[in-house]
Design a protein around this motif. Structure first.
Motif, mmCIF file in Angstrom:
data_model
loop_
_atom_site.group_PDB
_atom_site.id
_atom_site.type_symbol
_atom_site.label_atom_id
_atom_site.label_comp_id
_atom_site.label_asym_id
_atom_site.label_seq_id
_atom_site.Cartn_x
_atom_site.Cartn_y
_atom_site.Cartn_z
ATOM 1 N N MET A 265 3.752 -5.483 -6.113
ATOM 2 C CA MET A 265 3.402 -4.191 -6.395
ATOM 3 C C MET A 265 4.437 -3.408 -6.706
ATOM 4 N N LEU A 266 5.337 -3.416 -6.262
ATOM 5 C CA LEU A 266 6.819 -2.805 -6.553
ATOM 6 C C LEU A 266 7.078 -2.804 -8.028
ATOM 7 N N ALA A 267 7.051 -4.146 -8.698
ATOM 8 C CA ALA A 267 7.216 -4.583 -9.838
ATOM 9 C C ALA A 267 6.196 -4.136 -10.947
ATOM 10 N N VAL A 268 5.014 -4.246 -10.325
ATOM 11 C CA VAL A 268 4.007 -3.747 -11.731
ATOM 12 C C VAL A 268 4.064 -2.258 -11.483
ATOM 13 N N SER A 269 4.388 -1.641 -10.286
ATOM 14 C CA SER A 269 4.397 0.018 -10.439
ATOM 15 C C SER A 269 5.265 0.518 -11.367
ATOM 16 N N ILE A 270 6.726 -0.103 -11.181
ATOM 17 C CA ILE A 270 7.787 0.209 -12.040
ATOM 18 C C ILE A 270 7.619 -0.164 -13.565
ATOM 19 N N GLY A 271 6.983 -1.310 -13.841
ATOM 20 C CA GLY A 271 6.522 -1.739 -15.099
ATOM 21 C C GLY A 271 5.640 -0.726 -15.868
ATOM 22 N N VAL B 148 -3.650 -1.515 -11.487
ATOM 23 C CA VAL B 148 -2.370 -1.826 -10.970
ATOM 24 C C VAL B 148 -2.687 -2.774 -9.819
ATOM 25 N N LEU B 149 -3.908 -2.753 -9.346
ATOM 26 C CA LEU B 149 -4.207 -3.875 -8.138
ATOM 27 C C LEU B 149 -4.401 -5.183 -8.705
ATOM 28 N N GLY B 150 -5.072 -5.348 -9.949
ATOM 29 C CA GLY B 150 -5.239 -6.544 -10.694
ATOM 30 C C GLY B 150 -4.109 -7.183 -11.074
ATOM 31 N N LEU B 151 -3.101 -6.532 -11.545
ATOM 32 C CA LEU B 151 -1.769 -6.967 -11.978
ATOM 33 C C LEU B 151 -1.044 -7.520 -10.746
ATOM 34 N N THR B 152 -1.082 -6.564 -9.645
ATOM 35 C CA THR B 152 -0.355 -6.858 -8.412
ATOM 36 C C THR B 152 -0.769 -8.239 -7.952
ATOM 37 N N TRP B 153 -1.990 -8.378 -7.800
ATOM 38 C CA TRP B 153 -2.455 -9.539 -6.881
ATOM 39 C C TRP B 153 -2.578 -10.884 -8.004
ATOM 40 N N SER B 154 -2.618 -10.679 -9.331
ATOM 41 C CA SER B 154 -2.283 -11.741 -10.144
ATOM 42 C C SER B 154 -1.018 -12.140 -9.953
ATOM 43 N N ALA B 155 -0.023 -11.201 -10.297
ATOM 44 C CA ALA B 155 1.321 -11.716 -10.022
ATOM 45 C C ALA B 155 1.614 -12.195 -8.691
ATOM 46 N N HIS B 156 1.009 -11.741 -7.644
ATOM 47 C CA HIS B 156 1.317 -12.115 -6.310
ATOM 48 C C HIS B 156 0.875 -13.844 -5.953
ATOM 49 N N TYR B 157 -0.341 -14.054 -6.534
ATOM 50 C CA TYR B 157 -0.895 -15.279 -6.369
ATOM 51 C C TYR B 157 -0.347 -16.360 -7.342
ATOM 52 N N LEU B 158 0.038 -15.753 -8.640
ATOM 53 C CA LEU B 158 0.470 -16.840 -9.767
ATOM 54 C C LEU B 158 2.000 -17.075 -9.418
ATOM 55 N N GLY B 159 2.657 -16.323 -8.617
ATOM 56 C CA GLY B 159 4.144 -16.423 -8.436
ATOM 57 C C GLY B 159 4.477 -17.586 -7.794
ATOM 58 N N GLU B 160 3.799 -18.391 -7.108
ATOM 59 C CA GLU B 160 4.330 -19.743 -6.609
ATOM 60 C C GLU B 160 3.943 -20.628 -7.581
ATOM 61 N N TRP C 152 0.801 -1.095 0.077
ATOM 62 C CA TRP C 152 -0.065 -0.092 0.050
ATOM 63 C C TRP C 152 0.865 1.110 -0.056
ATOM 64 N N GLN C 153 2.066 1.325 0.585
ATOM 65 C CA GLN C 153 2.909 2.358 0.421
ATOM 66 C C GLN C 153 3.643 2.631 -0.806
ATOM 67 N N THR C 154 3.787 1.618 -1.508
ATOM 68 C CA THR C 154 4.027 1.680 -2.812
ATOM 69 C C THR C 154 3.135 2.246 -3.792
ATOM 70 N N PHE C 155 1.820 1.825 -3.594
ATOM 71 C CA PHE C 155 0.867 2.284 -4.392
ATOM 72 C C PHE C 155 0.596 3.708 -4.002
ATOM 73 N N LEU C 156 0.513 4.125 -2.971
ATOM 74 C CA LEU C 156 -0.047 5.685 -2.584
ATOM 75 C C LEU C 156 1.278 6.503 -2.737
ATOM 76 N N GLY C 157 2.327 5.965 -2.751
ATOM 77 C CA GLY C 157 3.702 6.704 -2.946
ATOM 78 C C GLY C 157 4.252 7.035 -4.194
ATOM 79 N N LEU C 158 4.041 5.860 -4.981
ATOM 80 C CA LEU C 158 4.517 5.894 -6.444
ATOM 81 C C LEU C 158 3.559 5.608 -7.506
ATOM 82 N N ALA C 159 2.693 4.631 -7.345
ATOM 83 C CA ALA C 159 1.669 4.429 -8.413
ATOM 84 C C ALA C 159 0.573 5.512 -8.592
ATOM 85 N N LEU C 160 0.108 5.836 -7.286
ATOM 86 C CA LEU C 160 -1.046 6.624 -7.620
ATOM 87 C C LEU C 160 -0.693 8.101 -7.776
#
Length: 207
Positions: A112-118, A88-100, A36-44
């Protein structure tokens, strides 16, 4: 690099545009802040600036379309912020749950950091697309393709994927994130007054 400096929207956007692989490598070697800090501080902040700048440009640069074919500035602006945030949230949680699933790291903070940068070049593309055709659309399209390339490297470098699983996670993340954004984005468009024009001509109104 400390987190306050790394999350500075202007500095990070410039660094990602100029030297993307070095930025991803540097960020990937440090501990990620809460998602949430990355979202509020960078992405948003970056997506807010991109929406405000693009909507202002659409008001001052003639589009060549009749007024009834253009959405309202405030309605479409609110819709854009909400839809892009959902993306942003959709990509983040997709990457999170699909990562493993792809033998990577299921980590919402790093996802979230990877998606925000991308997505940083894609938000710059939204501003570029407001300039007259063909330069605006051409530059915008190139930046979107650049953003997809950067998203792949961000997921690879920040989530720490093994060779052979990187492309699979990238494709699955983009597909799931786009699907989530399309479902919620289409619903929002019909809810927010002024988000859609009276007459839809082509796909220009969807930019």
């Amino acid at each position: 690099m400390t987190f306050p400096a790394r999350l500075n929207p202007l500095r990070v956007t410039f660094r990602v545009i100029v030297n993307p692989l070095a930025a991803v490598r540097e960020i990937g070697q440090t501990e990620a802040p809460p998602w949430w800090q990355t979202f509020l501080g960078l992405a948003l902040p970056v997506l807010l600036v991109s929406v405000i700048a693009s909507q202002w440009l659409y008001q001052v640069i003639p589009t060549g379309l009749p007024p009834e074919a253009m959405p309202g500035a405030w309605g479409f602006g609110i819709y854009s912020v909400l839809a892009m945030s959902i993306g942003v949230l959709g990509l983040t949680w997709s990457a999170h749950y699909l990562g493993e699933l792809f033998q990577g790291r299921g980590d919402a903070d790093r996802a979230m950091l990877a998606v925000s940068i991308g997505l940083l070049p894609a938000w710059v593309a939204k501003v570029a697309a407001a300039f007259p055709w063909p330069w605006g659309n051409g530059i915008g399209l190139l930046l979107i393709l650049y953003s997809l390339w950067l998203l792949y490297w961000s997921l690879r470098g920040i989530l720490g994927l093994r060779r052979g699983n990187r492309i699979g996670l990238f494709v699955a993340t983009v597909f799931c994130g786009a699907f989530i954004t399309l479902i919620f984005g289409w619903a929002l468009m019909d809810v927010i007054p002024g988000a859609t024009p009276e007459i839809r001509i082509g796909t220009t109104w969807l930019i």
